[in-house]
Structures are given as structure tokens and as C-alpha cells.
Write a protein that holds these residues in place. Structure first.
Motif, PDB file in Angstrom:
ATOM      1  N   ASP A   8     -12.420  -3.893  -5.894  1.00  0.00           N
ATOM      2  CA  ASP A   8     -12.955  -5.055  -5.196  1.00  0.00           C
ATOM      3  C   ASP A   8     -11.903  -5.644  -4.253  1.00  0.00           C
ATOM      4  N   ILE A   9     -10.666  -5.751  -4.717  1.00  0.00           N
ATOM      5  CA  ILE A   9      -9.576  -6.248  -3.867  1.00  0.00           C
ATOM      6  C   ILE A   9      -9.395  -5.322  -2.663  1.00  0.00           C
ATOM      7  N   SER A  10      -9.434  -4.018  -2.906  1.00  0.00           N
ATOM      8  CA  SER A  10      -9.286  -3.048  -1.816  1.00  0.00           C
ATOM      9  C   SER A  10     -10.367  -3.233  -0.766  1.00  0.00           C
ATOM     10  N   HIS A  11     -11.606  -3.332  -1.195  1.00  0.00           N
ATOM     11  CA  HIS A  11     -12.718  -3.472  -0.253  1.00  0.00           C
ATOM     12  C   HIS A  11     -12.631  -4.779   0.527  1.00  0.00           C
ATOM     13  N   LYS A  12     -12.338  -5.874  -0.156  1.00  0.00           N
ATOM     14  CA  LYS A  12     -12.242  -7.162   0.532  1.00  0.00           C
ATOM     15  C   LYS A  12     -11.117  -7.153   1.562  1.00  0.00           C
ATOM     16  N   THR A  13     -10.006  -6.520   1.227  1.00  0.00           N
ATOM     17  CA  THR A  13      -8.865  -6.478   2.153  1.00  0.00           C
ATOM     18  C   THR A  13      -9.176  -5.618   3.365  1.00  0.00           C
ATOM     19  N   VAL A  14      -9.712  -4.429   3.134  1.00  0.00           N
ATOM     20  CA  VAL A  14     -10.029  -3.523   4.237  1.00  0.00           C
ATOM     21  C   VAL A  14     -11.090  -4.139   5.146  1.00  0.00           C
TER      22      VAL A  14
END
Length: 188
Positions: A8-14
């Protein structure tokens, strides 16, 4: 909840930095979830390069993309992510990694420390300044501890003048929760 997990952190950041027309890389295509996510972000003018060494992963990803009508935005490559510089042009905005093994696949086949570190190095070389590498580091159970330790040591050694590294580690959860690592290339 804002901080659900590493993915989830990865997707939000990207999602904050990738726009239509960008070039991005899914370094570990797996079942195609991140590949489809990236293909949606880059739009018809962008391009996703997706890598995996397993036929099953390439086929799973191809099926997911076809169903979502995103297949024309993606180049699927059956090769190790450590060879991305043979396929991907300079000017990448984001590279995503999910380290570990293919969900639902053979646990004896997974990402390895040496090839992953070479892939991170090549990703940094291909990134535009301000571009990012997002990694979800899965470990625990029957695999991944050696890779996690090697990757953590490597990212700590990256020259801060070349890239900024942020590690999100869920320290109060059970069962070795995945770690999110963000590496942002500094402008030169």
C-alpha cells in the motif's frame, strides 16, 4: 488506515509521482498486479517494462493486462531484472520491486540478493533525477532473510549525494511483515 502494509505504501508513493506518458519498470511482474497498476498510471502514451524469470508469471501478467485492456502499454520481458539495462531506455520515472517468490508459485524460485542488488544499481542508472525505486521486501517463513539483510546493507551504503533512502518497517507487527523501501534519485 493510512499505513496498511508495504505494498500500500509503495502504491501510494508511486501514484504521487508517475503521470501519463512516463516510462516505468515492474522489476518483478509476478501475477501482474503492479504491472497493471503502473500501466493504468502511464496511460496510452507511457510504457511499462515488466520483468520476470518465470513463464507462469509472464503468462499470469499477460492475462491480467489483456482482461484490463492494458496490454499495449506494457512490454513483458522474460529475463532477470538485473538485465533491465538491455531493454529499458534512460529516463525512467519509477521502478517497483516485490522481493520474494511468486504468490501461489514454487517457493524455491525467488529473487536473490546478488541479482536484486545489481537490478537496484541498474535502476538507479536508468532513473531520471527525482525518479524513485519502490521495494516491498517480503521475507519470513521459508525464504527471504538473506536477501532482506543484503538489500538493507546495500541501501545503507548508497551515497546520499546520489540518492535518498527511506525505509518503512512495521516494527510492532507479527510474522515478519514486509518492509517498504523508497529510493529517490537526487538531481545532478
Amino acid at each position: 488506515m493510512f499505513l496498511k502494509n508495504a505494498l500500500d505504501i509503495s502504491h501510494k508513493t508511486v501514484k504521487q509521482i508517475v503521470v501519463q506518458g512516463d516510462i516505468v519498470v515492474d522489476a518483478t511482474a509476478g501475477n501482474g498486479n503492479d504491472t497493471a497498476f503502473l500501466a493504468d498510471l502511464v496511460g496510452d502514451e507511457g510504457k511499462v517494462y515488466a520483468f520476470d524469470i518465470q513463464d507462469k508469471a509472464i503468462e499470469n501478467t499477460r492475462k491480467r493486462l489483456t482482461v484490463k485492456n492494458l496490454d499495449k502499454r506494457v512490454i513483458l520481458i522474460k529475463d532477470s531484472h538485473e538485465n533491465m539495462d538491455k531493454y529499458v531506455p534512460y529516463g525512467v520515472k519509477a521502478v517497483m520491486f516485490n522481493l520474494g517468490y511468486l504468490p501461489g508459485g514454487d517457493h524455491s524460485i525467488g529473487t536473490k540478493p546478488s541479482s536484486t542488488i545489481r537490478a537496484i544499481e541498474k535502476s538507479l542508472a536508468l532513473l531520471n533525477p527525482g525518479g524513485i525505486i519502490m521495494m516491498a521486501v517480503y521475507y519470513g517463513g521459508d525464504s527471504g532473510f538473506e536477501e532482506k539483510e543484503a538489500v538493507m546493507e546495500y541501501v545503507k551504503s548508497i551515497d546520499y549525494k546520489k540518492a535518498i533512502v527511506l525505509v518503512h518497517d512495521f516494527v510492532n507487527q507479527i510474522n515478519c511483515p514486509p518492509i517498504a523501501i523508497c529510493i529517490e534519485k537526487v538531481g545532478l
